[in-house]
Write an enzyme that holds these catalytic residues in place. Structure first.
Site, PDB file in Angstrom:
ATOM      1  N   GLY D 149      43.669  38.702  34.975  1.00  0.00           N
ATOM      2  CA  GLY D 149      44.883  39.379  35.399  1.00  0.00           C
ATOM      3  C   GLY D 149      44.559  40.601  36.249  1.00  0.00           C
ATOM      4  N   CYS D 150      45.585  41.142  36.916  1.00  0.00           N
ATOM      5  CA  CYS D 150      45.369  42.243  37.849  1.00  0.00           C
ATOM      6  C   CYS D 150      45.053  43.545  37.109  1.00  0.00           C
ATOM      7  CB  CYS D 150      46.590  42.402  38.742  1.00  0.00           C
ATOM      8  SG  CYS D 150      48.170  42.470  37.865  1.00  0.00           S
TER       9      CYS D 150
END
Lengths: 346, 346, 346, 346
Positions: D149-150
């Protein structure tokens, strides 16, 4: 490798140019100068280019620079370049000037709009107006290339085919443009503060913006007789981008197909122009690229054409076109090192 | 206290209206309806108005609403109001419609631009176009007030004195406008997403935006004969504000002083118009207010006038003008409850 | 009418203050000064307040001003106020200082964080820290009121009930804040240019921001012993607003209900505090208002509370709180002339 | 040329990936699918990539796609990938999943945070968490790569050296992050509208954001025992960028030099990490690049380290890292086709 230099390297146009040159496969940057930051490394001012360009910035010295570079780019306030460029410099170094000094062929027009004397009128004859799509042939041999203004690049490219093909009444031209804030440059002005620009939209330079005579010079050349245009710039709260909404009255009998033909005839093979027809351009579609995107609408009700062009003011409107000019002049592939696509949202 | 209601209370125009009505010293809000949020409190959707308006939202029911309110405001998509308003409703309740249904006096024009049948053509004769500065006398007695569109309010007010005084060629009118994103309303559309609007500028509705016939209707009335206008809206990445840059060719002999006189003659005493002369308006100067600011430039070179008007699209362009209409209709002071000043930056 | 003046009237906090005072029903503005714009009218600089305040700006002269005003507001860079205020001035005029000079009771703390000598240490004893909700009783009698900083107002109000009720470990306090760009003021700095702030987010002043000792002073007062806090501000590309995300380790046995009780006990009747519980504040909900909105989350997993406060940095964080202080000091209704609600989007 | 495909090609992460793959010198795009736009050309949806990628979008069909591609990227809402990937697919095609389904090794943790059953638990063992800098060796042989994920990429990279070197108290970790709006994806949600995000800043997902367990899994691996973190994301009105401000209590005796050494030891040779020391990162410095920029401050006063990392959420936080994973897996140069520098302002 072609040895290149930039004077005025830390302004917005200058630094965009450094960024393009640093990634250009046939270029070596050998000289960078900045009046404000001489002595520091370029990447101290632009940390996002650390590793890409870490040169130490020099004090601005055109003489010195012209000895270190085959191509020297100037990104200076108007009036400075024309006081420094000489025949001797041009004899050893190609100058691509991003400023206004060599754009207007008639020095009296320059002096009337810029309220200052021109410092090297004798060089105007050999300077070439570096709007690549219109003056490619002359650029190939020029040692003094006047890189066009941002609004002018967008507006001229958008209107040129309509005038060239005689489709519109040249007394009716109205150019309503808008630009992101980077067009105002990186100087400490109240008007450029975040809180003065953000969440607002305004016109400025109404009736007297200095890009007007530049547009008129080029459109008059195309038409073969004098053209006056109404040009109104606006400020948009965004970093980059110019959009010009151009209005012209259609001559009798001109059809929608005539307009489409004109654009395809003139730009069908241009690598840096994207014709969008009736699906109009938006500034985000060209952000960060050297593309001028152009669309148009035919209005049968009012008998006008509305042609809309869009560029990134720092790329096709400044640094990118400067590189395009260098590529043409140095016989590189015209789009070498120039971004042509963007992923949205950026 | 005047009993008021709003149908379509949770859209951007509707909620701006609720906010003004909640603070209005002579108004009591007795009815709010929202199709999307019926059953919730208004302040559940707009928590920043908790304590100012906590009414429970009803399902939209014009009949019911008209029994609970002396003045009922409609903020609905076009086509809905005209299918619901009847003579009977108008007999007991003043309707101020923020939508488009009763603005165009000629139902065939409406049907041609809106591509839908008009639901109550017989009521068009008694509806009054609620552009306060132009139709104040008629508004005083109207039971059906068609609140103007945002672009139209700005554009008509900016051009009206020039046409009324016969200073410009009516075939030359070009209106280049730009709006903040709230003009697109609070609906779930890809085109209104942050990342689709932010950092970009574009034209839309070129040649066919529905505010065109509304502008033409009112300018024709002023001129006394049919006017066609070229109207082009643009989208600016900001929440609020409209700016219209209006171009017109000057008639022979018209001077700069004639233009100034025209504006002062028509608007010198208008409480909601701020004349700025050659220091032009910016949208931030009217943000959150019911003011239309107007400036202009005389271009001796091109023999044109560039007149620039600016409003807050949700206030003078929607909710504020609706309250101004209510104030006129109900014999309140015209600016009662209306903000006229803003502190920058907001 | 109370005669009021503002020195530093054209900065962002100063002009927000002028705007509030101009609309305040019990105030007459008798004096405005601006070093940068002396001789011009206030509305020349802020055209959106034309008609609301057209006074001519004076050169800054505290002596002179104190003779013309019953309440004098100072919005000056730190160091200036303390060099100009005297007992004599305070004997005839109430001073509300929006700067930092009289906030820290211990002048050595001031001198250590501000790297400058304090110009009137003898006055520190009588100055009152004007955080209205905490020091209302002292403000009533104060002639020298030190209006708190923006980050400090938000952070202290958010954490105070948790410390006052002994719910959290005072060694664990971390305050992660973010502010809109107007907090940097209206000065010509590269860092405040649109293109340097827009489309970016950054921390600044990490470990050494000057609001730190102010927060610590007040939280220590509440706790009854010294508190150190970790305070980190960030810059957000928006005009206005502060949000403080405050982290604290819960003491053993503390429940979610204890937290809710603490907030309601301390702020249940505060007119300028809006408790939002678990529906957290956003800066847009308080934009343009004098409200501090506070929400919180209890994290059973990590045994922490995350308390989030939000204000408009120019209103509750500066000009609005200054007016609130004036209202308290002058026995006006505490919220007189202060906006408490906002319609979104603004 | 490596044959690649993307399922979910028209979302923000998906289209950023298409843009990178289209420019990648060793890749040929052979398959693109989009549930929303099947049947249209990719460049109809993203006109700024016209000429770069004009493939027709297919209905999403993982089986079919796996036959046409050597590497297949999935950019789908959570829950979908795990219901479609099988051993058989993995036997003929490398899967790089940008979604959440294969990131958490413990399916019960997945099911507890995502509130849905995992569709292919048996594949979790062979999936590799594709945080390139931490798991490069495993990625080389993986056929199922779970792209992180970011927020997690940014937060884990920022904290990893501090934990690996035992410099901080693992019970004290607080991660305060902020993201641009593109992180919310390209779906029609009121919360993602321009006017709901612009000019505001808020926290969301406080105490329960789904990236929390992903951060904890990886930091626990590094530490060798279970770690709980406090993670709070915020929304910033900008298109792109994440910045994580990470707080940790220093262990006794840890010095500023220890921290610097830790970062240089772990990241000194990483091509996609830029160490900035005490000159902190800003999101604009990494916009459009695959770089994670990391800076830090040692606070002797509070005995904490504040470490700040920043990435472009769509590049190093999604599409760019996916390409980096492909490069590693396919034995290409690790940064091939990945932008590492940006010219500001963009």
């Amino acid at each position: 490798m072609l040895q290149c230099g930039v004077i005025g390297a830390t302004g917005y146009a200058g630094s965009a140019l450094v960024s393009l040159l640093a990634a250009h496969p046939k270029v070596e940057i050998t000289y960078l100068a900045s009046h404000s930051y001489a002595g520091k490394r370029f990447s101290d001012i632009y940390p996002s280019l650390k590793g890409a360009c870490d040169l130490v910035l020099q004090e601005e010295d055109v003489q010195e620079a012209s000895k270190l570079c085959s191509v020297l780019f100037l990104a200076l306030p108007h009036g400075l370049a024309s006081s420094k460029i000489t025949e001797e410099i041009l004899s050893r170094c190609i100058i691509i000037d991003l400023g206004a000094d060599y754009r207007l062929k008639d020095s009296s027009v320059y002096e009337s709009w810029y309220k200052t004397e021109h410092g090297s009128k004798s060089l105007l004859e050999q300077s070439v107006y570096g709007l690549c799509e219109l003056h490619r042939d002359a650029i190939v041999n020029a040692n003094l290339i006047a890189n066009p203004g941002c609004y002018t690049t967008c507006s001229i490219l958008t209107l040129a085919p309509l005038l060239a093909e005689g489709l519109v009444d040249p007394t009716s031209l109205i150019i309503d443009s808008a630009s992101g804030v980077s067009g105002a440059g990186r100087s400490e002005k109240i008007d450029s503060l975040f809180c003065e620009c953000n969440e607002s939209y305004k016109a400025y330079g109404v009736t007297n913006h200095r890009h007007t005579p530049e547009i008129e010079q080029e459109l008059s050349l195309i038409l073969g007789s004098d053209v006056l245009v109404q040009f109104t710039p606006h400020l948009v709260p965004m970093n980059r981008g110019i959009l010009s909404t151009c209005y012209a009255n259609l001559k009798a009998g001109v059809s929608e197909a005539d307009i489409e033909s004109a654009y395809h005839k003139h730009y069908g093979n241009e690598p840096c122009i994207r014709l969008m027809g009736s699906s109009l351009p938006e500034t985000r579609f060209v952000r960060g690229t050297n593309i001028c995107a152009i669309g148009w609408k035919f209005d049968a009700r009012t008998r006008r054409v509305i042609a809309i062009g869009s560029i990134d003011n720092l790329i096709k409107g400044a640094a990118g076109q400067a590189v395009q000019n260098m590529n043409i002049r140095c016989n590189f592939e015209e789009t070498l090192g120039l971004p042509l696509f963007v992923s949205n949202p950026l």
